[in-house]
Design an enzyme around this catalytic site. Structure first.
Site, mmCIF file in Angstrom:
data_model
loop_
_atom_site.group_PDB
_atom_site.id
_atom_site.type_symbol
_atom_site.label_atom_id
_atom_site.label_comp_id
_atom_site.label_asym_id
_atom_site.label_seq_id
_atom_site.Cartn_x
_atom_site.Cartn_y
_atom_site.Cartn_z
ATOM 1 N N LYS A 117 0.837 -1.212 0.000
ATOM 2 C CA LYS A 117 0.000 0.000 0.000
ATOM 3 C C LYS A 117 0.866 1.254 0.000
ATOM 4 C CE LYS A 117 -3.796 -2.471 2.172
ATOM 5 N NZ LYS A 117 -4.513 -2.858 3.396
ATOM 6 N N GLN A 169 -4.538 -1.393 9.566
ATOM 7 C CA GLN A 169 -4.475 -2.746 9.007
ATOM 8 C C GLN A 169 -5.083 -3.749 9.998
ATOM 9 O OE1 GLN A 169 -3.296 -3.444 5.861
ATOM 10 N NE2 GLN A 169 -3.951 -5.557 6.184
ATOM 11 N N ASP A 182 -10.874 3.079 4.034
ATOM 12 C CA ASP A 182 -11.328 1.684 3.946
ATOM 13 C C ASP A 182 -12.857 1.632 3.839
ATOM 14 O OD1 ASP A 182 -9.437 -0.304 3.721
ATOM 15 O OD2 ASP A 182 -8.993 -0.386 5.872
#
Ligand code: NDP
Length: 291
Positions: free
Chosen positions: A53, A97, A120
């Site tokens: 990422k 994460q 997200d």
């Protein structure tokens, strides 16, 4: 034989488009959009995802920064870091994460991220907006699914879609997006009776289960489009002692003989998810400070 929906190639195209838009943002705003990724602990797979990422964000001209926290970081320390990032104007996207260590309350953490920086798309405010048909920041993997369906020229209105899996991360949001495109949507899960028969109804089948190669040709209607979200690591003695390989939730070889189109694993939704994360970061920056 099915068309292979090449997520790697589509993601590359998407990243190319983003690079131009990022350059235009930089020239107008005098700074790059910024993505901050927070990881707690030392799960090797999570560290691989986080590095990917970070690399992808810098490749399109964004500022990517990773906060690597020790496994014994307290919940309070993590929440405090998130509040700092929420207040920092140079931070456009924040991602924690998952999974988090057991002593940290995941819901509390996800709820603390500003819904305007929630790249997200897991914050309840963003999930709610998606559910009422006013999407703002949409989860990345579901967004990637829709982009691949677009590329495959699937016109969803009136089609039967079956999503296997009802997580907040994949199953529910992808079902919402399919519904918004006028598909008739069924969400199946571990309590669904006669799953194979339910799946055989599908013109579009999305597998988001997390069970290696669970879905065989007997689950798939002739001519269906199959999106395999699952990422599962299995033993691969054929590659040598102790070796493993990645497979999806779908038995690719046999389903490819029945389906009209199918995503591979790896090289399907994985790269699409990262490209959509970048798209969300730019979108979040534009939402807050303008194009
Ligand atoms: P979850 O474990 O949160 O959800 C799995 C879902 O599958 C649940 O709804 C569960 O049902 C259902 N399920 C489990 N077993 C069965 C079964 N035997 N029959 C029918 N349904 C079943 O997983 P996620 O949604 O987070 O992820 C799903 C998969 O996608 C994983 O392999 C994950 O690694 C992968 N993934 C891939 C991404 C990518 O970038 N490509 C991104 C995110 C995830 P119930 O609710 O009843 O328990």
């Amino acid at each position: 034989m099915a068309e292979i929906l090449d997520g790697k190639r589509v993601a590359e195209t998407l990243r190319g488009e983003l690079k131009d838009r990022v350059a235009s943002f930089v020239s107008k705003r005098g700074r790059a959009p910024g993505l901050d990724v927070v990881i707690v602990g030392d799960d090797p797979a999570s560290h691989v995802y986080v590095r990917a990422k970070e690399k992808a964000s810098t490749e399109v001209g964004m500022r990517g920064r990773v906060h690597r926290l020790a496994v014994d970081t307290t919940e309070l320390a993590l929440l405090t870091l998130l509040e700092t990032l929420n207040a920092d104007d140079a931070v456009d996207g924040i991602l924690v994460q998952l999974p988090l260590p057991k002593h940290i309350d995941e819901t509390k953490v996800l709820d603390t991220i500003s819904p305007w920086k929630d790249v997200d798309g897991f914050h309840p405010e963003n999930a709610g907006l998606l559910a009422v048909g006013r999407p703002r920041l949409v989860p990345c993997t579901p967004m990637g699914c829709m982009r691949l369906l677009e590329v495959a020229k699937v016109s969803l209105a009136g089609l039967r879609a079956v999503v296997v899996g009802r997580s907040n991360i994949v199953g529910k949001p992808v079902a919402q997006l399919l519904l918004a495109q006028h598909a008739t949507v069924t969400i199946a899960h571990s309590r669904t009776k006669d799953l194979a028969a339910v799946c055989r109804e599908a013109d579009v089948l999305v597998a988001a289960v997390g069970r290696a190669e669970m879905i065989g040709a007997d689950f798939v209607k002739e001519g269906a489009v199959v999106l395999d979200v699952g990422i599962n690591r299995i033993d691969a003695p054929e590659l040598g002692a102790g070796k493993t390989r990645l497979v999806g939730d779908v038995r690719f070889d046999e389903v490819a003989k029945v389906a009209r189109a199918i995503t591979p694993v790896p090289g399907g939704l994985g790269p699409m998810t990262i490209a959509c994360l970048l798209a969300n970061t730019l979108h979040a920056a534009e939402l807050r400070v303008g194009r």
